[in-house]
Design an enzyme around this catalytic site. Structure first.
Site, PDB file in Angstrom:
ATOM      1  N   TYR A  49      12.787   8.960  11.371  1.00  0.00           N
ATOM      2  CA  TYR A  49      11.713   9.715  12.030  1.00  0.00           C
ATOM      3  C   TYR A  49      12.013  11.209  12.143  1.00  0.00           C
ATOM      4  O   TYR A  49      11.088  12.006  12.230  1.00  0.00           O
ATOM      5  CB  TYR A  49      11.379   9.083  13.379  1.00  0.00           C
ATOM      6  CG  TYR A  49      10.464   7.884  13.191  1.00  0.00           C
ATOM      7  CD1 TYR A  49       9.089   8.027  13.199  1.00  0.00           C
ATOM      8  CD2 TYR A  49      10.990   6.615  12.942  1.00  0.00           C
ATOM      9  CE1 TYR A  49       8.254   6.940  12.974  1.00  0.00           C
ATOM     10  CE2 TYR A  49      10.169   5.526  12.719  1.00  0.00           C
ATOM     11  CZ  TYR A  49       8.802   5.692  12.744  1.00  0.00           C
ATOM     12  OH  TYR A  49       7.962   4.626  12.508  1.00  0.00           O
ATOM     13  N   PRO A  81      -7.813  -2.544  11.153  1.00  0.00           N
ATOM     14  CA  PRO A  81      -9.124  -2.030  10.743  1.00  0.00           C
ATOM     15  C   PRO A  81      -9.122  -0.502  10.862  1.00  0.00           C
ATOM     16  O   PRO A  81      -8.976   0.021  11.968  1.00  0.00           O
ATOM     17  CB  PRO A  81     -10.111  -2.673  11.725  1.00  0.00           C
ATOM     18  CG  PRO A  81      -9.267  -3.051  12.912  1.00  0.00           C
ATOM     19  CD  PRO A  81      -7.868  -3.257  12.441  1.00  0.00           C
ATOM     20  N   ARG A 132     -11.061  -7.744   8.460  1.00  0.00           N
ATOM     21  CA  ARG A 132     -10.154  -6.648   8.839  1.00  0.00           C
ATOM     22  C   ARG A 132     -10.047  -6.532  10.364  1.00  0.00           C
ATOM     23  O   ARG A 132      -8.994  -6.238  10.907  1.00  0.00           O
ATOM     24  CB  ARG A 132     -10.655  -5.320   8.273  1.00  0.00           C
ATOM     25  CG  ARG A 132     -10.611  -5.253   6.754  1.00  0.00           C
ATOM     26  CD  ARG A 132     -11.176  -3.944   6.257  1.00  0.00           C
ATOM     27  NE  ARG A 132     -11.183  -3.862   4.800  1.00  0.00           N
ATOM     28  CZ  ARG A 132     -12.199  -4.236   4.039  1.00  0.00           C
ATOM     29  NH1 ARG A 132     -13.298  -4.753   4.564  1.00  0.00           N
ATOM     30  NH2 ARG A 132     -12.133  -4.105   2.722  1.00  0.00           N
ATOM     31  N   VAL A 160       0.832  -1.212   0.000  1.00  0.00           N
ATOM     32  CA  VAL A 160       0.000   0.000   0.000  1.00  0.00           C
ATOM     33  C   VAL A 160       0.868   1.264   0.000  1.00  0.00           C
ATOM     34  O   VAL A 160       0.658   2.172  -0.810  1.00  0.00           O
ATOM     35  CB  VAL A 160      -0.960  -0.004   1.216  1.00  0.00           C
ATOM     36  CG1 VAL A 160      -1.685   1.330   1.334  1.00  0.00           C
ATOM     37  CG2 VAL A 160      -1.963  -1.131   1.100  1.00  0.00           C
ATOM     38  N   HIS A 186     -22.729   9.988  -8.473  1.00  0.00           N
ATOM     39  CA  HIS A 186     -22.627  10.641  -7.162  1.00  0.00           C
ATOM     40  C   HIS A 186     -23.296   9.773  -6.110  1.00  0.00           C
ATOM     41  O   HIS A 186     -24.517   9.772  -5.967  1.00  0.00           O
ATOM     42  CB  HIS A 186     -23.282  12.032  -7.215  1.00  0.00           C
ATOM     43  CG  HIS A 186     -22.763  12.849  -8.349  1.00  0.00           C
ATOM     44  ND1 HIS A 186     -21.472  13.333  -8.394  1.00  0.00           N
ATOM     45  CD2 HIS A 186     -23.332  13.227  -9.508  1.00  0.00           C
ATOM     46  CE1 HIS A 186     -21.279  13.985  -9.509  1.00  0.00           C
ATOM     47  NE2 HIS A 186     -22.386  13.929 -10.220  1.00  0.00           N
ATOM     48  N   HIS A 209     -15.266   0.788   7.354  1.00  0.00           N
ATOM     49  CA  HIS A 209     -14.593   0.195   6.189  1.00  0.00           C
ATOM     50  C   HIS A 209     -14.493  -1.288   6.518  1.00  0.00           C
ATOM     51  O   HIS A 209     -13.508  -1.757   7.086  1.00  0.00           O
ATOM     52  CB  HIS A 209     -13.209   0.836   5.993  1.00  0.00           C
ATOM     53  CG  HIS A 209     -12.366   0.126   4.968  1.00  0.00           C
ATOM     54  ND1 HIS A 209     -12.747  -0.019   3.653  1.00  0.00           N
ATOM     55  CD2 HIS A 209     -11.159  -0.484   5.067  1.00  0.00           C
ATOM     56  CE1 HIS A 209     -11.809  -0.685   3.000  1.00  0.00           C
ATOM     57  NE2 HIS A 209     -10.835  -0.984   3.831  1.00  0.00           N
TER      58      HIS A 209
END
Ligand code: NAD
Length: 301
Positions: A66, A122, A89, A13, A169, A176
């Site tokens: 970092y 999740p 998830r 991802v 739309h 999710h």
């Protein structure tokens, strides 16, 4: 002004987001890659840099640490375990909570004051964890929520009707996850109610297809990443261009004390409000059920 994006967790991802950023003309000037696998991100940065001569704009890409977070506009958290085939998830919650808290600890030491954009699943629960743990202003912590699910729905309907998905739309709202739903009373093709184009049975099939999309992709190729990568660019643009765009990101719901997918107004400050949406009684029930599921998971933490 620099527009630096730090991506923490550079697996499928994170790298799809970086690649999509590179291939679209955005305001992003710097992309920093951070991962526990430090060697791999050096390789990822090299690989992306080699494509720069063909990119639409000038971007600096490097593997970082970092300390790079200090002056970042957006920190995108994509680190953690992903769903395996058939896995829900919500199953990922405990391992990813630990990973994300460790990341937030490190970020907070840098005096970062930009926007946390959370992808790790999740996602609604993990976004809550990031806000609660960091004590950042609620609007400055955003989860991707149902942005991807909404894109999936618009694609499917647009393809079926041979209409540009940009003119479809409609929203997917709620968690999710398995309790997400489509408020069809608010769905339009152009300016016409969607029922003028499609029967309810067909609409319900699309809703089910979207709900199962991640399972279906994971079954075939092991993970989903291009769609979320492009969804992340869309959210990034809404932030950096100060767009006041309505997106179904996971934003803070004060009434229920959860983060959940709602039509939210996104600009440079993060989520600055919610778009008005009137739901039918049945849709309200579905939303409340979804809220309950996310809330129950939060209480388990
Ligand atoms: P992946 O396994 O390919 O990548 C995860 C990366 O995180 C790995 O590179 C790993 O080394 C890194 N990582 C682990 N612990 C870390 C730490 N403490 N600090 C820094 N990096 C660390 O997984 P993926 O497919 O990229 O998925 C990432 C997450 O995104 C998962 O939780 C997945 O479920 C989620 N996801 C969310 C959406 C959405 O719509 N919100 C869509 C797809 C995937």
């Amino acid at each position: 002004m620099e527009n630096k994006v730090v991506i923490i967790g550079c697996g499928n991802v994170g790298m799809s987001y970086a690649y999509a950023l590179l291939n679209q003309k955005t305001k992003v000037t710097d992309i920093i890659l951070i991962d526990i696998d430090e060697e791999r991100v050096v390789g990822e940065a090299m690989d992306l840099n080699h494509g720069l001569p063909f990119a639409p704009g000038k971007v600096s890409i490097k593997a970082g640490t970092y300390t790079d977070c200090m002056d970042a506009s957006i920190i995108c958290i994509c680190a953690g375990s992903a769903q395996k085939e058939g896995e829900k998830r919500l199953n990922l919650i405990h391992q990813n909570e630990k990973i994300v808290k460790d990341i937030v600890d490190k970020v907070l030491k840098t005096n970062f004051h930009g926007i946390f954009l959370v992808v790790t699943n999740p996602v609604d629960v993990i976004t809550y964890v990031v806000q609660d743990y960091s004590k950042f202003p609620k609007g400055k912590v955003i989860g991707t929520g149902t942005t991807l699910d909404t894109a999936r729905l618009r694609f499917l309907i647009g393809e079926h009707l041979t209409i540009n998905p940009k003119n479809v739309h409609t929203y997917v709202l709620g968690e999710h996850g398995d309790s997400e739903f489509v408020p069809w009373s608010n769905a339009f093709i152009g300016s016409s109610q969607i029922e003028d184009y499609l029967e309810y049975e067909k609409l319900k099939n699309f809703e089910t297809e979207v709900k199962n999309a991640a399972y279906d992709v994971i079954e075939r190729k092991g993970a989903t990443y291009y769609g979320i990568g492009m969804s992340l660019v869309r959210i990034t643009n809404a932030i950096l261009n100060d767009e006041n765009t309505i997106l179904t990101v996971s934003s803070y719901n004060k009434e229920h004390d959860v983060y959940i997918g709602m039509p939210s107004i996104v600009n440079q400050k993060g989520v600055v409000g919610l778009a008005k949406i009137s739901l039918t009684d049945e849709e309200k029930q579905k939303f409340n059920k979804s809220v309950e599921i996310v809330k129950e998971e939060i209480t388990k933490l």
